[in-house]
Scaffold this motif. Structure first.
Motif, mmCIF file in Angstrom:
data_model
loop_
_atom_site.group_PDB
_atom_site.id
_atom_site.type_symbol
_atom_site.label_atom_id
_atom_site.label_comp_id
_atom_site.label_asym_id
_atom_site.label_seq_id
_atom_site.Cartn_x
_atom_site.Cartn_y
_atom_site.Cartn_z
ATOM 1 N N LEU A 18 -10.073 2.274 -4.658
ATOM 2 C CA LEU A 18 -9.939 1.055 -5.457
ATOM 3 C C LEU A 18 -8.476 0.644 -5.588
ATOM 4 O O LEU A 18 -8.128 -0.539 -5.474
ATOM 5 C CB LEU A 18 -10.559 1.259 -6.832
ATOM 6 N N TYR A 19 -7.593 1.634 -5.838
ATOM 7 C CA TYR A 19 -6.155 1.346 -6.001
ATOM 8 C C TYR A 19 -5.554 0.806 -4.704
ATOM 9 O O TYR A 19 -4.852 -0.212 -4.702
ATOM 10 C CB TYR A 19 -5.425 2.617 -6.423
ATOM 11 N N PHE A 20 -5.854 1.463 -3.595
ATOM 12 C CA PHE A 20 -5.285 1.056 -2.307
ATOM 13 C C PHE A 20 -5.792 -0.331 -1.901
ATOM 14 O O PHE A 20 -5.018 -1.191 -1.473
ATOM 15 C CB PHE A 20 -5.657 2.087 -1.233
ATOM 16 N N VAL A 43 -5.396 -6.238 -1.218
ATOM 17 C CA VAL A 43 -5.909 -7.572 -1.542
ATOM 18 C C VAL A 43 -4.807 -8.435 -2.143
ATOM 19 O O VAL A 43 -4.657 -9.616 -1.790
ATOM 20 C CB VAL A 43 -7.108 -7.475 -2.513
ATOM 21 N N ASN A 44 -4.022 -7.850 -3.046
ATOM 22 C CA ASN A 44 -2.934 -8.618 -3.675
ATOM 23 C C ASN A 44 -1.901 -9.076 -2.649
ATOM 24 O O ASN A 44 -1.400 -10.221 -2.710
ATOM 25 C CB ASN A 44 -2.258 -7.772 -4.756
ATOM 26 N N LYS A 45 -1.577 -8.189 -1.688
ATOM 27 C CA LYS A 45 -0.599 -8.560 -0.653
ATOM 28 C C LYS A 45 -1.152 -9.649 0.246
ATOM 29 O O LYS A 45 -0.443 -10.602 0.598
ATOM 30 C CB LYS A 45 -0.249 -7.327 0.175
ATOM 31 N N LEU A 46 -2.407 -9.524 0.641
ATOM 32 C CA LEU A 46 -3.013 -10.538 1.501
ATOM 33 C C LEU A 46 -3.143 -11.865 0.768
ATOM 34 O O LEU A 46 -2.916 -12.935 1.355
ATOM 35 C CB LEU A 46 -4.387 -10.046 1.965
ATOM 36 N N LEU A 96 -12.529 -8.007 1.753
ATOM 37 C CA LEU A 96 -11.750 -6.942 1.111
ATOM 38 C C LEU A 96 -12.045 -6.854 -0.389
ATOM 39 O O LEU A 96 -11.972 -5.769 -0.971
ATOM 40 C CB LEU A 96 -10.257 -7.180 1.330
ATOM 41 N N ARG A 97 -12.355 -7.985 -1.001
ATOM 42 C CA ARG A 97 -12.672 -7.955 -2.436
ATOM 43 C C ARG A 97 -13.959 -7.163 -2.689
ATOM 44 O O ARG A 97 -14.085 -6.487 -3.704
ATOM 45 C CB ARG A 97 -12.815 -9.376 -2.970
#
Length: 402
Positions: free
Chosen positions: A34-36, A41-44, A155-156
């Motif tokens: 979940l962390y990775f 997701v945030n970077k993308l 990815l979400r």
């Protein structure tokens, strides 16, 4: 109150650390995933935002450049951006007209139908909470609305699929450990039972011979010899019970009321005289059940002795035989004892819980095993109330009418 008793049988808790370790690994895997994935997701998401901002700035530059400016480079940039992403984009100009990129529409649609469809898609994009990008054209402001790309959407949901996989692995691991534990318990039960039966065999043969000698002694009271014979028969019954543990016992049709009444007659003279036992039956006359006499009597003995202990040797016990739902025969054994605390109701049949200071607390565990594993029935607590008593229910399948 039920109190936990420490068992010398180490297998009851030996695999606890394995379950804890396995659970810890599963939690770590789920947490790390979940962390990775969240970081990815945030970077993308940030990358897609920058890409759309660049796209909007390029359009703004092209639209506001003077006629002599060389804008071919920027057209190529717009073209590449359009070709190399799956981000749905809707461009709303100052007049409210909508244009789109990466939104599938049939060529057969009219202009009005396309605008209606884009309005619907616009609401879906707005619901994704991406802040629209404003383009200042000098004379008016236009807006770029963008949704999440297919990759970002996948990815979400990816962590959820991973979490589901971890949960499935955890569940299968729990099943495996539980099965291993039960298998080991079964081996210990069988080994202990068979060894007990074997050890009882030799002294029983000797005692039987001594009783025959005593029968011929004129100076010995015959009643003593009779009682000794009964106790030897009792030991032989116990030996037969232990011999049947671990192997599939032979079940025979037995008159249920007669079988229980006969055993209770034997039990009455071996428990406190201050315990009054009553048997009531609502079954039809000579109602039979498929049971192994020796093992079934063992169950009745364990439940009844548990009731006697709960009453402190003084009280009333009622054994009520009746027919239940789905062709089940019920034997309800009620006492007027101290009852079972709610917190311990689920632990009563677990090895190691007992109302007595001594003992391993295996009586009810064995009783449940005998009824459920060998008789296809069920042993449960029907009801219990503190300081008023407890009712155990034995459920047996009614034999099919031939």
């Amino acid at each position: 109150m039920f109190k936990e008793v420490s068992l010398p049988l180490a297998f009851y808790n030996r695999d606890t650390w394995l379950k804890v370790a396995f659970f810890g690994v599963c939690v770590f895997m789920a947490g790390f995933s979940l962390y990775f994935t969240d970081g990815l997701v945030n970077k993308l998401e940030e990358r897609e935002k920058q890409q759309i901002e660049l796209y909007a700035e390029t359009i703004r530059y092209v639209m506001t450049s003077d006629e002599n400016a060389d804008i071919n480079f920027f057209f190529e940039r717009i073209k590449k951006i359009n070709e190399n992403n799956t981000i749905p984009v809707i461009w709303k100009d100052g007049s409210g007209h909508l244009n789109s990129i990466n939104i599938a529409m049939s060529e057969s649609l009219s202009t009005e139908e396309k605008q209606t469809l884009l309005q619907s898609k616009l609401q879906e994009i707005i619901a994704e909470n991406n802040k629209p990008i404003e383009m200042d054209m000098g004379f008016q402001k236009e807006y770029i609305y963008y949704g999440n790309s297919k990759l970002l959407k996948l990815l979400r949901y990816y962590p959820l699929s991973q979490l589901l996989v971890v949960l499935i692995i955890g569940f299968l691991g729990y099943i495996f450990f539980s099965y291993s534990r039960r298998a080991e318990q079964n081996r210990v039960w069988v080994g202990l039972a068979k060894e007990t039966a074997h050890q009882l065999g030799t002294p029983l043969s000797s005692l039987t011979a001594w009783v025959e000698i005593l029968r011929n002694e004129q100076s010995i009271n015959p009643e003593i010899v009779v009682e000794l014979s009964k106790d030897i028969q009792r030991l032989e019954t116990i030996t037969t019970r232990f011999s049947n543990i671990g192997s599939m016992p032979i079940l025979k049709e037995e008159d249920l009321e007669e079988l229980i009444s006969s055993f209770i007659s034997y039990l009455k003279i071996r428990i406190s005289t201050k315990v009054h036992i009553e048997i009531k039956s609502a079954l039809i006359a000579n109602q039979v059940a498929n049971v192994n006499k020796y093992l079934f009597e063992w169950v009745i003995e364990n439940v009844c002795k548990n009731a006697v202990d709960a009453m402190g040797g003084t009280g009333d016990m009622l054994i009520y035989l009746h027919e239940g739902k789905n062709n089940q025969l019920y034997i309800d054994i009620s006492d007027t004892g101290k009852g079972i605390p709610t917190a311990n109701l689920s632990k009563v049949f677990a090895p190691g819980f007992s109302t007595k200071k001594r003992g391993w607390g295996l009586g009810l565990t064995l009783a449940k095993r005998i009824i459920e594993n060998y008789h296809e029935g069920k042993l449960s607590i029907k009801s219990s109330e503190l300081n008023k008593g407890t009712t155990f229910r034995i459920s047996l399948p009614k034999p099919a009418v031939s």
